[in-house]
Write a protein that holds these residues in place. Structure first.
Motif, PDB file in Angstrom:
ATOM      1  N   CYS A 105      43.485  31.331  52.970  1.00 51.30           N
ATOM      2  CA  CYS A 105      44.785  31.863  52.580  1.00 51.30           C
ATOM      3  C   CYS A 105      44.615  33.365  52.363  1.00 51.30           C
ATOM      4  CB  CYS A 105      45.260  31.184  51.295  1.00 51.30           C
ATOM      5  SG  CYS A 105      46.834  31.801  50.674  1.00 51.30           S
ATOM      6  N   PHE A 106      45.282  34.174  53.169  1.00 52.30           N
ATOM      7  CA  PHE A 106      45.088  35.621  53.148  1.00 52.30           C
ATOM      8  C   PHE A 106      46.079  36.295  52.201  1.00 52.30           C
ATOM      9  CE2 PHE A 106      43.344  34.147  57.121  1.00 52.30           C
ATOM     10  CZ  PHE A 106      42.178  34.895  57.256  1.00 52.30           C
ATOM     11  N   SER A 107      45.595  37.349  51.534  1.00 51.46           N
ATOM     12  CA  SER A 107      46.439  38.099  50.603  1.00 51.46           C
ATOM     13  C   SER A 107      46.118  39.585  50.699  1.00 51.46           C
ATOM     14  CB  SER A 107      46.218  37.635  49.159  1.00 51.46           C
ATOM     15  OG  SER A 107      46.559  36.273  48.997  1.00 51.46           O
ATOM     16  N   ALA A 108      47.134  40.414  50.489  1.00 52.54           N
ATOM     17  CA  ALA A 108      46.965  41.860  50.371  1.00 52.54           C
ATOM     18  C   ALA A 108      47.362  42.234  48.946  1.00 52.54           C
ATOM     19  CB  ALA A 108      47.833  42.590  51.390  1.00 52.54           C
ATOM     20  N   LEU A 109      46.418  42.755  48.176  1.00 57.77           N
ATOM     21  CA  LEU A 109      46.613  42.958  46.748  1.00 57.77           C
ATOM     22  C   LEU A 109      46.549  44.439  46.390  1.00 57.77           C
ATOM     23  CD1 LEU A 109      44.138  40.159  45.631  1.00 57.77           C
ATOM     24  CD2 LEU A 109      46.611  39.941  45.939  1.00 57.77           C
ATOM     25  N   HIS A 110      47.399  44.850  45.463  1.00 64.72           N
ATOM     26  CA  HIS A 110      47.388  46.236  45.000  1.00 64.72           C
ATOM     27  C   HIS A 110      46.128  46.510  44.179  1.00 64.72           C
ATOM     28  CE1 HIS A 110      51.282  47.355  46.455  1.00 64.72           C
ATOM     29  NE2 HIS A 110      51.910  46.404  45.774  1.00 64.72           N
ATOM     30  N   ILE A 111      45.547  47.682  44.395  1.00 62.96           N
ATOM     31  CA  ILE A 111      44.384  48.135  43.642  1.00 62.96           C
ATOM     32  C   ILE A 111      44.862  49.109  42.576  1.00 62.96           C
ATOM     33  CG2 ILE A 111      42.168  49.360  43.774  1.00 62.96           C
ATOM     34  CD1 ILE A 111      42.104  48.511  46.759  1.00 62.96           C
ATOM     35  N   ARG A 112      44.392  48.920  41.355  1.00 63.64           N
ATOM     36  CA  ARG A 112      44.801  49.795  40.259  1.00 63.64           C
ATOM     37  C   ARG A 112      43.656  50.699  39.821  1.00 63.64           C
ATOM     38  NH1 ARG A 112      49.699  48.847  38.133  1.00 63.64           N
ATOM     39  NH2 ARG A 112      50.716  46.887  38.709  1.00 63.64           N
ATOM     40  N   ARG A 113      43.953  51.960  39.663  1.00 60.88           N
ATOM     41  CA  ARG A 113      42.988  52.910  39.147  1.00 60.88           C
ATOM     42  C   ARG A 113      42.822  52.702  37.645  1.00 60.88           C
ATOM     43  NH1 ARG A 113      45.287  58.455  41.709  1.00 60.88           N
ATOM     44  NH2 ARG A 113      43.792  59.326  40.221  1.00 60.88           N
ATOM     45  N   ARG A 114      41.866  53.416  37.049  1.00 64.71           N
ATOM     46  CA  ARG A 114      41.619  53.259  35.614  1.00 64.71           C
ATOM     47  C   ARG A 114      42.859  53.589  34.787  1.00 64.71           C
ATOM     48  NH1 ARG A 114      36.768  52.585  33.515  1.00 64.71           N
ATOM     49  NH2 ARG A 114      35.714  53.521  35.313  1.00 64.71           N
ATOM     50  N   SER A 115      43.674  54.492  35.285  1.00 64.28           N
ATOM     51  CA  SER A 115      44.897  54.878  34.580  1.00 64.28           C
ATOM     52  C   SER A 115      45.972  53.808  34.643  1.00 64.28           C
ATOM     53  CB  SER A 115      45.445  56.177  35.183  1.00 64.28           C
ATOM     54  OG  SER A 115      45.827  55.971  36.537  1.00 64.28           O
ATOM     55  N   GLY A 116      45.791  52.822  35.517  1.00 62.31           N
ATOM     56  CA  GLY A 116      46.795  51.803  35.721  1.00 62.31           C
ATOM     57  C   GLY A 116      47.673  52.061  36.927  1.00 62.31           C
ATOM     58  N   ARG A 117      47.555  53.246  37.479  1.00 63.75           N
ATOM     59  CA  ARG A 117      48.347  53.599  38.654  1.00 63.75           C
ATOM     60  C   ARG A 117      47.877  52.816  39.874  1.00 63.75           C
ATOM     61  NH1 ARG A 117      48.249  59.535  41.634  1.00 63.75           N
ATOM     62  NH2 ARG A 117      49.445  58.917  43.487  1.00 63.75           N
ATOM     63  N   VAL A 118      48.827  52.352  40.672  1.00 65.46           N
ATOM     64  CA  VAL A 118      48.501  51.609  41.889  1.00 65.46           C
ATOM     65  C   VAL A 118      48.156  52.585  43.006  1.00 65.46           C
ATOM     66  CG1 VAL A 118      49.395  50.089  43.689  1.00 65.46           C
ATOM     67  CG2 VAL A 118      49.918  49.614  41.285  1.00 65.46           C
TER      68      VAL A 118
END
Length: 211
Positions: free
Chosen positions: A115-128
């Motif tokens: 099952c494939f997914s594309a997920l947002h990566i968050r920086r240390r600040s919480g910004r995507v």
């Protein structure tokens, strides 16, 4: 490689394929980022991917990790795999971003089909910033008796293609030494062009022949 063991009778094998990422946060003053991934279900047993040396902010890893989990873990709404991305540094490795992959968001199948997914990566600040591409598959633990008691392992370790011992990340070392270390890491992909189902099936058949 140290392998954690557990005696849970009714379990599932969760396979996570860390495929690639796009548009990672650029770490300066590094000219070209060499990145790797840490992934875990239990923070006491963290698995590390191979090092991507050529992709920069758009790396490709194609590493597969296996986690033994309970049926309740698979079905729970908040169960997750924690993933962190690092870039090798001159003095220390740099945190790039994190992903919390919640299983219920994609409901990975238990029939051997990823099952494939594309997920947002968050920086240390919480910004995507950036996207992580992964695939997840669930297998019955009873289908693979040779994995009994193993809580987490890389596919390459599983089939015995690499017996090097991974070292701790974040220690003080040169970029060259870190690159060499990661290249020798036990968390490498056995075959980038094999599907999750094929990889597991080949291993199972080899165990039967060996027996």
């Amino acid at each position: 490689m140290e392998i954690s063991r557990t005696d849970e009778p009714e379990t599932r094998i969760l396979e996570i394929n860390l495929i690639s990422a796009q548009d990672l946060n650029k770490i300066r003053p590094i000219r070209r980022m060499h990145t790797y991934v840490l992934a875990w279900v239990d923070p006491r047993t963290r698995l590390r991917s191979d090092l991507d040396r050529v992709g920069g902010e758009n790396p490709t890893w194609n590493d597969k990790f296996l986690f033994r989990v309970s049926e309740d873990f698979i079905n729970a709404d908040i169960s997750a795999v924690q993933i962190q991305i690092y870039a090798v540094g001159y003095i220390r490795d740099n945190f790039v971003g994190t992903v919390r992959y919640i299983l219920s968001s994609s409901s990975p199948r238990s029939d051997g089909i990823p099952c494939f997914s594309a997920l947002h990566i968050r920086r240390r600040s919480g910004r995507v910033q950036g996207v992580l591409n992964i695939a997840a598959t669930v297998f019955r633990g009873s289908d693979f008796p040779s994995l009994s008691g193993i809580s987490a392992i890389c596919v390459r370790d599983l089939i015995g293609k690499n017996n090097k011992t991974p070292r701790d990340v974040g220690s003080k070392r040169s970029e060259h030494a870190a690159s060499k270390e990661a290249a020798e890491s036990s968390c490498n992909l056995y075959c980038q062009e094999k599907s999750s189902f094929t990889t597991i099936t080949v291993f199972r058949e080899s165990v039967v022949m060996a027996g």
